[in-house]
Scaffold this motif. Sequence first.
Motif, PDB file in Angstrom:
ATOM      1  N   MET A 217       0.705  -1.313  -0.089  1.00  0.00           N
ATOM      2  CA  MET A 217      -0.053   0.091   0.051  1.00  0.00           C
ATOM      3  C   MET A 217       0.890   1.308   0.004  1.00  0.00           C
ATOM      4  N   ALA A 218       1.581   1.654  -1.087  1.00  0.00           N
ATOM      5  CA  ALA A 218       2.374   2.553  -1.230  1.00  0.00           C
ATOM      6  C   ALA A 218       2.313   3.313  -2.609  1.00  0.00           C
ATOM      7  N   TRP A 219       3.133   4.321  -3.049  1.00  0.00           N
ATOM      8  CA  TRP A 219       3.081   4.939  -4.454  1.00  0.00           C
ATOM      9  C   TRP A 219       4.496   4.022  -4.867  1.00  0.00           C
ATOM     10  N   ASN A 220       3.947   2.668  -5.412  1.00  0.00           N
ATOM     11  CA  ASN A 220       4.869   1.864  -5.598  1.00  0.00           C
ATOM     12  C   ASN A 220       5.943   2.184  -7.006  1.00  0.00           C
ATOM     13  N   HIS A 221       5.505   2.866  -7.758  1.00  0.00           N
ATOM     14  CA  HIS A 221       6.295   3.415  -9.103  1.00  0.00           C
ATOM     15  C   HIS A 221       7.164   4.037  -8.568  1.00  0.00           C
ATOM     16  N   GLU A 222       7.406   5.042  -7.599  1.00  0.00           N
ATOM     17  CA  GLU A 222       8.602   5.645  -7.016  1.00  0.00           C
ATOM     18  C   GLU A 222       9.162   4.584  -6.108  1.00  0.00           C
ATOM     19  N   VAL A 223       8.875   3.659  -5.480  1.00  0.00           N
ATOM     20  CA  VAL A 223       9.726   2.786  -4.596  1.00  0.00           C
ATOM     21  C   VAL A 223      10.307   2.078  -5.631  1.00  0.00           C
ATOM     22  N   TRP A 224       9.687   1.357  -6.724  1.00  0.00           N
ATOM     23  CA  TRP A 224      10.516   0.409  -7.581  1.00  0.00           C
ATOM     24  C   TRP A 224      11.372   0.997  -8.353  1.00  0.00           C
ATOM     25  N   SER A 225      11.229   2.474  -8.804  1.00  0.00           N
ATOM     26  CA  SER A 225      12.011   3.389  -9.598  1.00  0.00           C
ATOM     27  C   SER A 225      13.170   3.391  -8.892  1.00  0.00           C
ATOM     28  N   ARG A 226      13.161   3.820  -7.831  1.00  0.00           N
ATOM     29  CA  ARG A 226      14.292   4.086  -6.617  1.00  0.00           C
ATOM     30  C   ARG A 226      15.078   2.841  -6.704  1.00  0.00           C
ATOM     31  N   ARG A 227      14.483   1.759  -6.303  1.00  0.00           N
ATOM     32  CA  ARG A 227      15.403   0.436  -6.294  1.00  0.00           C
ATOM     33  C   ARG A 227      15.844  -0.026  -7.481  1.00  0.00           C
ATOM     34  N   LEU A 228      15.284   0.188  -8.614  1.00  0.00           N
ATOM     35  CA  LEU A 228      16.163  -0.134  -9.900  1.00  0.00           C
ATOM     36  C   LEU A 228      17.197   0.799 -10.018  1.00  0.00           C
ATOM     37  N   GLU A 229      17.091   1.994  -9.677  1.00  0.00           N
ATOM     38  CA  GLU A 229      18.359   2.940 -10.058  1.00  0.00           C
ATOM     39  C   GLU A 229      19.492   2.390  -8.941  1.00  0.00           C
TER      40      GLU A 229
END
Length: 527
Positions: A217-229
């Motif tokens: 339950m989060a803004w997962n687009h930001e979370v996974w973009s950050r993790r990819l980077e």
Amino acid sequence: MGDLLLAGGRLVGGEGDPVDILVSDGAVAAIVPAGGAGSRGGAGGFAGAERAERIELDGRWVLPGLWDNHVHFTQWASVSRRLDVGVATSAAETAALVGEALREAGGGAVAREMLVGYGFRDGLWPDEPTAALLDAVSGPHPVVLVSGDLHCCWLNTAALASVGVPAHPTGVLREEEAFAVHRALENVPVATSDAWALDAARAAAARGVVGIVDLEMAWNHEVWSRRLEAGHDLLRVEFGVYPQHLDRAIAEGLRTGDAVEVPDARGGHDPLVHVGPFKLITDGSLNTRTAYCYDEYPGSHRHPHPFGLLTVTPDEIDDWLDRAVGAGLVPAVHAIGDHANTLVLDAFERLGASRIPSGVAGARKPTLEHAQLLAGDDFGRFAALGVVASVQPEHALDDRDVADRYWAGRTGRTFAFASLLEAGAELALGSDAPVAPLDPWITLSAAVARTRDSRAPWHPEQRIPTAAALAASLGRRPERAGALVAEGDVADLAVVDHDPLAATPDALRTTPVALTLLAGRPTHRTL
């Protein structure tokens, strides 16, 4: 990334004869009888074999890498850092565990930090959880305990004040109030949280997992973009979008199936992270007694919602699905009680299969998440409506006793995987981690055995064949008869020590994984 030659393996679903498998450019380039590829530096049996790194499989079994189709990944990564109260069988015993943990932690500054515990299941407790009970062992130290099903939080007075509900009468928060507490707990520095997530991804890869559907339950687009980077490249991820983020998703043009591209992230032409479904929650859970049912819960006079809790009205379900589908997001709708499941299937029927986005969304179909208790007339509607039943078999073993108490007389249509298959439904298996472990072999064993210990199987008529359970754990791969791995497949592969199709349920649960490949790149390796 260099080529790999997997030498002397056997294909799950195949004839059992040893084969050599050449993995090149992220795909299964060739499969030939063992020895046909030639030796390193020799005359290869197919082009490229002489240049490939050779990995001896010694008769191990090769299958597609596994998917967990329902996880809350950040919470799963965090749960091992929380106090485990899952063993407690009463409120008093839980409070005693909290008191012991606080005494071991000591006083001073530590006493002002929030203690977070996880895993309590109060459905069969003989006593009631209250803030006062926790206060007696914690004093001014804030304490939050998260239920094993995530739908309930138990707080002491200090913690209630810290999350903005100081006057709560019991300290037990359910559904949206509990989810607000989850969000308040997301105060761990992102570098720490992401490091925990990377550890969790390594552990998943070590169990043959290549992909997850992350419904955090989060803004997962930001979370996974950050993790990819940051270099997180061990799993494929499809992430969910919740109603509170739908406007933002629409404004940013996110559609189910879209790849998330970030500078310098691995993946190249095969990106790892994609926009997944639109996730809507329509009711609660069984242990919290908020799953929305046709029949009242026993002892419902002690509960504010005798039939469970419908968290959105049917009109609101229609409106949310209409907006999401219109924006190109495929729905994944949570329903656990039989009445909630009927209402969701009704909404899918009104929506119409022709409205579900296609094209960039690929093969993703709408899902009904959990489908835990179903009305008899609803089994056939899944296939008729093209809705996948996304289910979590280990929940059946966690919930069997509480279901026998609160759903007595109806448990034959609870976690009814065989009945769903017989009615033509497509299944997708997952864990709902941290509600159950993110380990597909545990999931598979629960589906085929309906027990995990010396107890008799619970409703054994609802066991499903291992082949069916495995097919529901492979992501959206092409259906085929025979061997599950073929030339031309993306080389998302797992190598295991024994044939899962021939394993006993106990052996299946603990299947050793020797190698996991993600597009031909090892993400776990013991060979």
